[in-house]
Design a protein around this motif. Structure first.
Motif, PDB file in Angstrom:
ATOM      1  N   ARG A  50      37.914  55.302  12.987  1.00  0.00           N
ATOM      2  CA  ARG A  50      39.349  54.613  12.146  1.00  0.00           C
ATOM      3  C   ARG A  50      38.784  53.657  11.557  1.00  0.00           C
ATOM      4  O   ARG A  50      39.536  53.263  10.390  1.00  0.00           O
ATOM      5  N   GLN A 108      55.360  56.894  16.029  1.00  0.00           N
ATOM      6  CA  GLN A 108      54.151  56.220  16.478  1.00  0.00           C
ATOM      7  C   GLN A 108      53.038  56.220  15.281  1.00  0.00           C
ATOM      8  O   GLN A 108      52.263  55.161  15.315  1.00  0.00           O
ATOM      9  N   VAL A 109      53.172  57.100  14.241  1.00  0.00           N
ATOM     10  CA  VAL A 109      52.014  57.036  13.356  1.00  0.00           C
ATOM     11  C   VAL A 109      52.301  55.755  12.403  1.00  0.00           C
ATOM     12  O   VAL A 109      51.592  55.178  12.014  1.00  0.00           O
ATOM     13  N   GLN A 167      39.751  57.012  17.298  1.00  0.00           N
ATOM     14  CA  GLN A 167      40.501  55.714  17.282  1.00  0.00           C
ATOM     15  C   GLN A 167      39.469  54.546  17.133  1.00  0.00           C
ATOM     16  O   GLN A 167      40.002  53.510  16.818  1.00  0.00           O
ATOM     17  N   THR A 168      38.235  54.711  17.515  1.00  0.00           N
ATOM     18  CA  THR A 168      37.253  53.469  17.409  1.00  0.00           C
ATOM     19  C   THR A 168      36.417  53.688  16.426  1.00  0.00           C
ATOM     20  O   THR A 168      36.331  52.927  15.255  1.00  0.00           O
ATOM     21  N   GLU A 204      53.944  53.185  13.324  1.00  0.00           N
ATOM     22  CA  GLU A 204      53.511  51.974  14.005  1.00  0.00           C
ATOM     23  C   GLU A 204      52.055  51.594  13.859  1.00  0.00           C
ATOM     24  O   GLU A 204      51.718  50.545  13.728  1.00  0.00           O
ATOM     25  N   GLN A 205      51.158  52.562  14.413  1.00  0.00           N
ATOM     26  CA  GLN A 205      49.796  52.360  14.363  1.00  0.00           C
ATOM     27  C   GLN A 205      48.830  52.681  13.013  1.00  0.00           C
ATOM     28  O   GLN A 205      47.696  52.123  12.934  1.00  0.00           O
ATOM     29  N   GLY A 206      49.530  53.201  12.025  1.00  0.00           N
ATOM     30  CA  GLY A 206      49.008  53.251  10.653  1.00  0.00           C
ATOM     31  C   GLY A 206      47.968  54.404  10.409  1.00  0.00           C
ATOM     32  O   GLY A 206      47.386  54.474   9.432  1.00  0.00           O
ATOM     33  N   TYR A 207      48.165  55.414  11.428  1.00  0.00           N
ATOM     34  CA  TYR A 207      47.056  56.468  11.294  1.00  0.00           C
ATOM     35  C   TYR A 207      47.633  57.588  12.391  1.00  0.00           C
ATOM     36  O   TYR A 207      48.520  57.553  13.041  1.00  0.00           O
TER      37      TYR A 207
END
Length: 256
Positions: free
Chosen positions: A236, A182-183, A232-233, A185-188
């Protein structure tokens, strides 16, 4: 038995370092305490402590020995090799932009080592500069683990056994591999109270064009003011910007 392709280890040197680490962990210790704790003869402990004191790596205060300030210089030199000025600046800027704690960490020997930390006056520092942490229970560690292939991750799992610190800490290989996928895929990577209760953070790796990793930038804070959504918002975006800028500066100044 030592492998014919590997140089032999010097047991006396290992004993000296065991004593140094025991003194550091205890905040100072005497001969009897060290001998009992490490299951060593008192005479052996005395020989090693005397040698280390004469080399100015230990100081004796009464019946106890403490680490000498010579270690401070060694630590500064080691940190300076892995902590460029550009990383310090980005950490400061990131903390100011997010009104939270920001830090820069690197991996060494399967640990995440926090090299620089900056917290706004309203933030609560979650980690201590110079501290070592296992990689699977914090955001920076998982961000760097995600750059490794599965065989290297397996070596890490075999080495540490995935000890848990809270009920949220990853405790199995399958769970870790799923999280790392998952990391990627999402980049963080997120730390949702996995290292300690009441603290959350988000981290991204600072890598180069060839996939090498300089380190990881992280921003976070106490969970009563930092939710997963905040990570996440609100956090990030400035984190990603700081990572991109630092990557560019490091690639031009510190080519790998």
């Amino acid at each position: 038995m030592d492998s014919p392709t590997q140089p032999r280890e010097v047991q006396a040197t290992k004993t000296s370092f065991r004593l140094i680490e025991a003194i550091q962990e205890s905040g100072g210790a005497g001969v009897s305490e060290l001998a009992s704790r490490l299951d060593l003869a008192k005479s052996t402990v005395v020989y090693h402590l005397t040698t280390l004191e004469r080399q100015e790596y230990l100081v004796q205060e009464g019946s106890e020995y403490h680490l000498g300030l010579r270690f401070f210089k060694l630590g500064q030199d080691a940190m300076g090799r892995r902590l460029p000025d550009a990383a310090r600046k980005k950490v400061k800027d990131l903390a100011a932009k997010t009104d939270a704690e920001a830090d820069y960490s690197v991996e060494e020997y399967g640990y995440i080592v926090l090299l620089y930390d900056q917290a706004d006056s309203s933030a609560e520092p979650g980690f201590k500069t110079g501290s070592h942490h296992r990689m699977h229970n914090n955001a920076a560690g998982k961000a760097i683990l995600a750059t490794w292939d599965d065989s290297r991750v397996d070596e890490y799992v075999t080495q540490v056994g995935l000890p848990t610190r809270t009920e949220h800490t990853i405790g199995s290989r399958a769970e870790l591999l799923e999280e790392l996928a998952q990391v990627r895929e999402q980049g963080y990577a997120l730390n949702d109270e996995e290292y300690m209760r009441g603290y959350r953070s988000v981290s991204m790796v600072v890598d180069d064009a060839d996939g090498g990793v300089y380190g990881a930038l992280t921003v976070g804070g106490p969970s009563y003011r930092v939710s997963r959504e905040t990570l996440q918002t609100e956090f990030r975006v400035p984190l990603a910007q700081a990572v991109d800028e630092l990557r560019t500066e490091l690639e031009s100044s510190y080519p790998r």
